[in-house]
Design a protein around this motif. Structure first.
Motif, PDB file in Angstrom:
ATOM      1  N   ILE A 451       0.852  -1.193   0.000  1.00  0.00           N
ATOM      2  CA  ILE A 451       0.000   0.000   0.000  1.00  0.00           C
ATOM      3  C   ILE A 451       0.889   1.245   0.000  1.00  0.00           C
ATOM      4  O   ILE A 451       1.813   1.370   0.809  1.00  0.00           O
ATOM      5  CB  ILE A 451      -0.943   0.001   1.207  1.00  0.00           C
ATOM      6  CG1 ILE A 451      -1.917  -1.191   1.107  1.00  0.00           C
ATOM      7  CG2 ILE A 451      -1.725   1.302   1.315  1.00  0.00           C
ATOM      8  CD1 ILE A 451      -2.835  -1.331   2.295  1.00  0.00           C
ATOM      9  N   THR A 452       0.595   2.177  -0.897  1.00  0.00           N
ATOM     10  CA  THR A 452       1.473   3.339  -1.106  1.00  0.00           C
ATOM     11  C   THR A 452       1.539   4.257   0.105  1.00  0.00           C
ATOM     12  O   THR A 452       2.623   4.626   0.575  1.00  0.00           O
ATOM     13  CB  THR A 452       1.003   4.149  -2.335  1.00  0.00           C
ATOM     14  OG1 THR A 452       0.916   3.272  -3.458  1.00  0.00           O
ATOM     15  CG2 THR A 452       1.987   5.276  -2.633  1.00  0.00           C
ATOM     16  N   GLU A 453       0.376   4.635   0.620  1.00  0.00           N
ATOM     17  CA  GLU A 453       0.330   5.582   1.725  1.00  0.00           C
ATOM     18  C   GLU A 453       0.596   4.875   3.050  1.00  0.00           C
ATOM     19  O   GLU A 453      -0.134   3.939   3.405  1.00  0.00           O
ATOM     20  CB  GLU A 453      -1.029   6.279   1.783  1.00  0.00           C
ATOM     21  CG  GLU A 453      -1.349   7.104   0.546  1.00  0.00           C
ATOM     22  CD  GLU A 453      -0.346   8.222   0.343  1.00  0.00           C
ATOM     23  OE1 GLU A 453       0.160   8.742   1.368  1.00  0.00           O
ATOM     24  OE2 GLU A 453      -0.076   8.580  -0.815  1.00  0.00           O
ATOM     25  N   PRO A 454       1.629   5.286   3.808  1.00  0.00           N
ATOM     26  CA  PRO A 454       1.964   4.608   5.069  1.00  0.00           C
ATOM     27  C   PRO A 454       0.815   4.568   6.067  1.00  0.00           C
ATOM     28  O   PRO A 454       0.633   3.572   6.778  1.00  0.00           O
ATOM     29  CB  PRO A 454       3.139   5.440   5.605  1.00  0.00           C
ATOM     30  CG  PRO A 454       3.722   6.089   4.401  1.00  0.00           C
ATOM     31  CD  PRO A 454       2.569   6.359   3.492  1.00  0.00           C
ATOM     32  N   GLU A 455       0.008   5.678   6.101  1.00  0.00           N
ATOM     33  CA  GLU A 455      -1.063   5.714   7.082  1.00  0.00           C
ATOM     34  C   GLU A 455      -2.185   4.715   6.759  1.00  0.00           C
ATOM     35  O   GLU A 455      -3.027   4.418   7.608  1.00  0.00           O
ATOM     36  CB  GLU A 455      -1.646   7.126   7.193  1.00  0.00           C
ATOM     37  CG  GLU A 455      -2.256   7.670   5.925  1.00  0.00           C
ATOM     38  CD  GLU A 455      -1.243   8.369   5.025  1.00  0.00           C
ATOM     39  OE1 GLU A 455      -1.664   9.052   4.074  1.00  0.00           O
ATOM     40  OE2 GLU A 455      -0.029   8.225   5.293  1.00  0.00           O
ATOM     41  N   ASP A 456      -2.206   4.216   5.519  1.00  0.00           N
ATOM     42  CA  ASP A 456      -3.235   3.241   5.128  1.00  0.00           C
ATOM     43  C   ASP A 456      -2.809   1.802   5.393  1.00  0.00           C
ATOM     44  O   ASP A 456      -3.605   0.881   5.198  1.00  0.00           O
ATOM     45  CB  ASP A 456      -3.568   3.405   3.636  1.00  0.00           C
ATOM     46  CG  ASP A 456      -4.245   4.730   3.338  1.00  0.00           C
ATOM     47  OD1 ASP A 456      -4.878   5.273   4.264  1.00  0.00           O
ATOM     48  OD2 ASP A 456      -4.138   5.211   2.196  1.00  0.00           O
ATOM     49  N   ARG A 457      -1.576   1.624   5.808  1.00  0.00           N
ATOM     50  CA  ARG A 457      -1.087   0.254   6.081  1.00  0.00           C
ATOM     51  C   ARG A 457      -1.523  -0.169   7.487  1.00  0.00           C
ATOM     52  O   ARG A 457      -0.872   0.153   8.473  1.00  0.00           O
ATOM     53  CB  ARG A 457       0.432   0.191   5.967  1.00  0.00           C
ATOM     54  CG  ARG A 457       0.969   0.530   4.598  1.00  0.00           C
ATOM     55  CD  ARG A 457       2.488   0.620   4.626  1.00  0.00           C
ATOM     56  NE  ARG A 457       3.019   1.220   3.406  1.00  0.00           N
ATOM     57  CZ  ARG A 457       4.185   1.841   3.339  1.00  0.00           C
ATOM     58  NH1 ARG A 457       4.939   1.951   4.438  1.00  0.00           N
ATOM     59  NH2 ARG A 457       4.603   2.358   2.197  1.00  0.00           N
ATOM     60  N   GLN A 458      -2.643  -0.803   7.563  1.00  0.00           N
ATOM     61  CA  GLN A 458      -3.206  -1.249   8.839  1.00  0.00           C
ATOM     62  C   GLN A 458      -3.097  -2.764   8.968  1.00  0.00           C
ATOM     63  O   GLN A 458      -3.094  -3.490   7.971  1.00  0.00           O
ATOM     64  CB  GLN A 458      -4.677  -0.822   8.934  1.00  0.00           C
ATOM     65  CG  GLN A 458      -4.919   0.666   8.782  1.00  0.00           C
ATOM     66  CD  GLN A 458      -4.311   1.469   9.920  1.00  0.00           C
ATOM     67  OE1 GLN A 458      -4.260   1.014  11.060  1.00  0.00           O
ATOM     68  NE2 GLN A 458      -3.843   2.685   9.608  1.00  0.00           N
ATOM     69  N   TRP A 459      -3.025  -3.201  10.200  1.00  0.00           N
ATOM     70  CA  TRP A 459      -3.003  -4.644  10.434  1.00  0.00           C
ATOM     71  C   TRP A 459      -4.363  -5.241  10.093  1.00  0.00           C
ATOM     72  O   TRP A 459      -5.405  -4.722  10.492  1.00  0.00           O
ATOM     73  CB  TRP A 459      -2.635  -4.943  11.882  1.00  0.00           C
ATOM     74  CG  TRP A 459      -1.159  -4.838  12.114  1.00  0.00           C
ATOM     75  CD1 TRP A 459      -0.465  -3.752  12.553  1.00  0.00           C
ATOM     76  CD2 TRP A 459      -0.193  -5.861  11.876  1.00  0.00           C
ATOM     77  NE1 TRP A 459       0.887  -4.028  12.602  1.00  0.00           N
ATOM     78  CE2 TRP A 459       1.083  -5.320  12.186  1.00  0.00           C
ATOM     79  CE3 TRP A 459      -0.270  -7.169  11.422  1.00  0.00           C
ATOM     80  CZ2 TRP A 459       2.256  -6.057  12.075  1.00  0.00           C
ATOM     81  CZ3 TRP A 459       0.909  -7.918  11.298  1.00  0.00           C
ATOM     82  CH2 TRP A 459       2.151  -7.352  11.620  1.00  0.00           C
ATOM     83  N   GLU A 460      -4.325  -6.302   9.349  1.00  0.00           N
ATOM     84  CA  GLU A 460      -5.542  -7.010   8.940  1.00  0.00           C
ATOM     85  C   GLU A 460      -5.486  -8.437   9.478  1.00  0.00           C
ATOM     86  O   GLU A 460      -4.428  -8.938   9.882  1.00  0.00           O
ATOM     87  CB  GLU A 460      -5.669  -7.020   7.416  1.00  0.00           C
ATOM     88  CG  GLU A 460      -5.682  -5.624   6.790  1.00  0.00           C
ATOM     89  CD  GLU A 460      -5.726  -5.685   5.275  1.00  0.00           C
ATOM     90  OE1 GLU A 460      -6.664  -6.309   4.739  1.00  0.00           O
ATOM     91  OE2 GLU A 460      -4.808  -5.123   4.633  1.00  0.00           O
ATOM     92  N   VAL A 461      -6.637  -9.107   9.454  1.00  0.00           N
ATOM     93  CA  VAL A 461      -6.697 -10.473   9.973  1.00  0.00           C
ATOM     94  C   VAL A 461      -7.738 -11.270   9.206  1.00  0.00           C
ATOM     95  O   VAL A 461      -8.796 -10.762   8.848  1.00  0.00           O
ATOM     96  CB  VAL A 461      -7.012 -10.474  11.489  1.00  0.00           C
ATOM     97  CG1 VAL A 461      -8.340  -9.797  11.789  1.00  0.00           C
ATOM     98  CG2 VAL A 461      -7.003 -11.888  12.055  1.00  0.00           C
ATOM     99  N   LYS A 462      -7.385 -12.502   8.913  1.00  0.00           N
ATOM    100  CA  LYS A 462      -8.311 -13.433   8.260  1.00  0.00           C
ATOM    101  C   LYS A 462      -8.226 -14.794   8.962  1.00  0.00           C
ATOM    102  O   LYS A 462      -7.248 -15.091   9.653  1.00  0.00           O
ATOM    103  CB  LYS A 462      -7.961 -13.612   6.779  1.00  0.00           C
ATOM    104  CG  LYS A 462      -8.208 -12.393   5.910  1.00  0.00           C
ATOM    105  CD  LYS A 462      -7.947 -12.709   4.453  1.00  0.00           C
ATOM    106  CE  LYS A 462      -8.166 -11.474   3.579  1.00  0.00           C
ATOM    107  NZ  LYS A 462      -9.575 -11.023   3.620  1.00  0.00           N
TER     108      LYS A 462
END
Length: 593
Positions: A451-462
């Protein structure tokens, strides 16, 4: 047509019950065998497969070691050497979640008293209580008299049922541990919190439950010695070595229980105080500590490739680090800031004493109680937080907060959404095991570095299976870690046991892990089998006594039939032969026929 005798009826009943009893008992005491339970087996290096085997092949290798032991006991030739046809994981962790031993707080007569309204009634009728008038005394006495039948009697019956239930539940849990441990042959064992059923217990009841835990449920085991439960340090002593022997077992560690503190043991952040923490540590072991296990290199050529022999290498001697963490007070506000500071200081020391993320060869197994944050719908438990009204401290939580989880993943495991971070942000290899959510859950936490924008890099879970099947697991730009919330071993949740295998892949110089489960089923089956066995034993004894008495000439069937006839036939008064009935009146006979 001759009617069957009582002993004939008993024989026919036993002809049905005995085979049923034998089959059900065999299944109960060999259920890991029938369920094909086994620790996952590392992939076969000779085949093209790269995934672990948690099915038939793993079961066969487990069965082989039992055959080897049986053959050795029976004195069968050539049984002294056992060589597995597939490599076996050197670290096999039997993970048990949330036994929650209950006690006096679930027994009405223990906190209400035995027939309290009878005692109250006695005080009223003996004028030992004070009332404003005789009318009020009589009124209260009548109320107590009614409550004796509609409350006290039922409370007494429920208390008796609950005492029997608690006694049986201890042995049900013990059966799970003992049977799975015997069959699967773990190298280590952990219980992931909620060892007892309430943090609000007084000391006497707490230690009574601790005694049941050690002397009934996990009889023959011991807690991790304080001298081995180490605080993180740059220079440390190993808790043991992995490998050695055909099944890689260490007698000392197979009988030790790695206990993790749960909310029902010490409370949530708003409940934890020094007193609860200290009594848990006295009974079950430290709240926060680490264990280091080394896997010796048997190949001299490989030993020459590690950093100690070659400073240019990024390979370390294979080592497995077990981190036991009290995560109940990671979130705020906390009642005891000192205990919370202790937890964060421990985490910081875990981070500071870990190998740099650029190095390979180390693996971290993190054992906690409260699971990491997951959005609604991923697992059965959704995010939930509540706070005490009197001071605003944390009263209850289903998961850690998103902030605490992020710090957990990026701190202890060194993962990052920044591809330019140390080790390209991929962090340290590891796995997280916890309890709390009784239904269990298996997930993959990851962050998308693309993801380009650092602030959009959030931890996700599946969910783990979804992540594995979609190709998320293992992708370079998606660093992540597996979190297994072990399903509870309580009867209402199927009597589950978790089986974690961790092994070292020399080709990639990385540790790998796989997880499987071994459920017994609900507690009702355990009760049914033992009640059936008891009925068969009583029936066989009665038949044996009947046969013995018959051998001495006693007509057992005739005696029983007469007894039954007397009990079941209404008794009629036989008239005196010297009396007659005439016109509805009884008159004396003259005795002349």
């Amino acid at each position: 047509m001759t009617r069957p005798s009582p002993t004939a009826h008993l024989r026919r009943i036993l002809q049905v019950l005995i085979p049923l009893s034998i089959l059900s008992t065999l299944y109960l005491y060999l259920y890991p065998v029938f369920s094909i339970c086994a620790f996952p087996l590392p992939p076969d290096q000779k085949s093209a497969g790269t995934s672990a085997d948690a099915g038939r092949a793993a079961f066969v290798e487990t069965a082989k070691v039992h055959w080897h032991s049986l053959a050795g006991t029976a004195g069968i030739p050539n049984s002294t050497v056992f060589v597995p046809s597939r490599p076996i994981a050197p670290f096999r962790l039997l993970a048990l979640g949330d036994p929650q031993l209950e006690g006096d707080t679930s027994i009405p007569t223990d906190y209400l008293g035995v027939f309290p309204h009878l005692k109250s009634l006695a005080s009223h009728v003996t004028f030992q209580s004070s009332h404003s008038s005789l009318r009020q005394r009589v009124r209260q006495s009548i109320h107590d008299l009614v409550d004796i039948f509609v409350e006290d009697t039922f409370d007494a019956l429920e208390s008796l049922r609950k005492r029997i239930d608690l006694f049986g539940n201890d042995f049900y849990l013990a059966h799970i541990y003992r049977t799975v441990h015997w069959w699967t042959r773990p190298t280590h064992v952990t219980v992931l919190g909620d060892l007892v059923g309430s943090q609000w217990l007084d000391d006497n009841e707490f230690y009574r439950r601790a005694d049941r835990y050690w002397n009934r449920v996990f009889r023959g085991t011991e807690r991790v010695p304080d001298n081995l439960a180490a605080y993180p340090a740059e220079e440390y002593d190993l808790a043991g070595h992995l490998g050695g022997g055909p099944f890689n077992e260490s007698t000392a560690w197979t009988r030790r229980i790695i206990n993790v503190a749960g909310n029902h043991d010490i409370g949530y952040a708003g409940d934890i105080n020094e007193e609860r923490a200290e009594r848990f540590e006295r009974a079950f072991g430290k709240l926060n500590y680490e264990l280091r296990f080394e896997l010796p290199l048997t190949d001299a050529s490989l030993a020459e490739t590690v950093f100690d022999a070659d400073p240019k290498s990024n390979r370390l001697v294979p080592e497995l680090r077990v981190v036991v963490l009290n995560d109940m007070n990671l979130d705020t506000p906390a009642l005891s800031t000192k205990l919370q500071d202790d937890t964060y200081s421990f985490i910081n020391n875990v981070i500071n004493t870990a190998a740099a993320v650029e190095f390979q060869g180390h693996f971290t197994v993190i054992l906690t109680h409260v699971p990491l944050y997951k959005p609604e719908g991923v697992c059965v438990d959704d995010p939930f937080f509540s706070f005490h009204e009197h001071d605003g401290s944390l009263r209850e939580q289903n998961q850690l907060s998103a902030a605490a989880s992020k710090g957990f993943l990026e701190g202890i495991l060194g993962m990052s959404g920044n591809v330019h971070a140390a080790g390209r942000g991929r962090g340290r290899r590891g796995i997280i095991l916890n309890g709390h959510d009784h239904e269990g859950c298996d997930t993959w936490h990851y962050v998308n570095q693309s993801i380009t924008e650092p602030e959009d890099r959030q931890w996700e879970v599946k969910r783990w299976r979804q992540a594995a099947s979609s190709g998320i697991v293992g992708r370079d730009e998606l660093p992540g870690v597996r979190e297994v919330t072990v399903r509870s071993m309580m009867g209402d949740f199927g009597g589950n046991a978790g089986l974690l295998s961790v092994w070292f892949d020399e080709a990639s110089w990385e540790w790998k892990a796989e997880y499987a489960t071994c459920p017994l089923g609900r507690q009702h089956f355990w009760w049914l089998v033992h009640i059936l066995d008891l009925a068969v034993v009583v029936g066989v004894l009665l038949l044996a006594v009947s046969t013995l008495l018959s051998a001495f000439g006693l007509d057992v069937d005739g005696t029983l039939e007469k007894c039954v006839a007397r009990l079941c036939t209404p008794q009629r008064k036989i008239p005196d032969p010297d009396t007659l009935v005439k016109g509805g009146e009884v008159v004396k006979s003259d005795g002349l026929g």
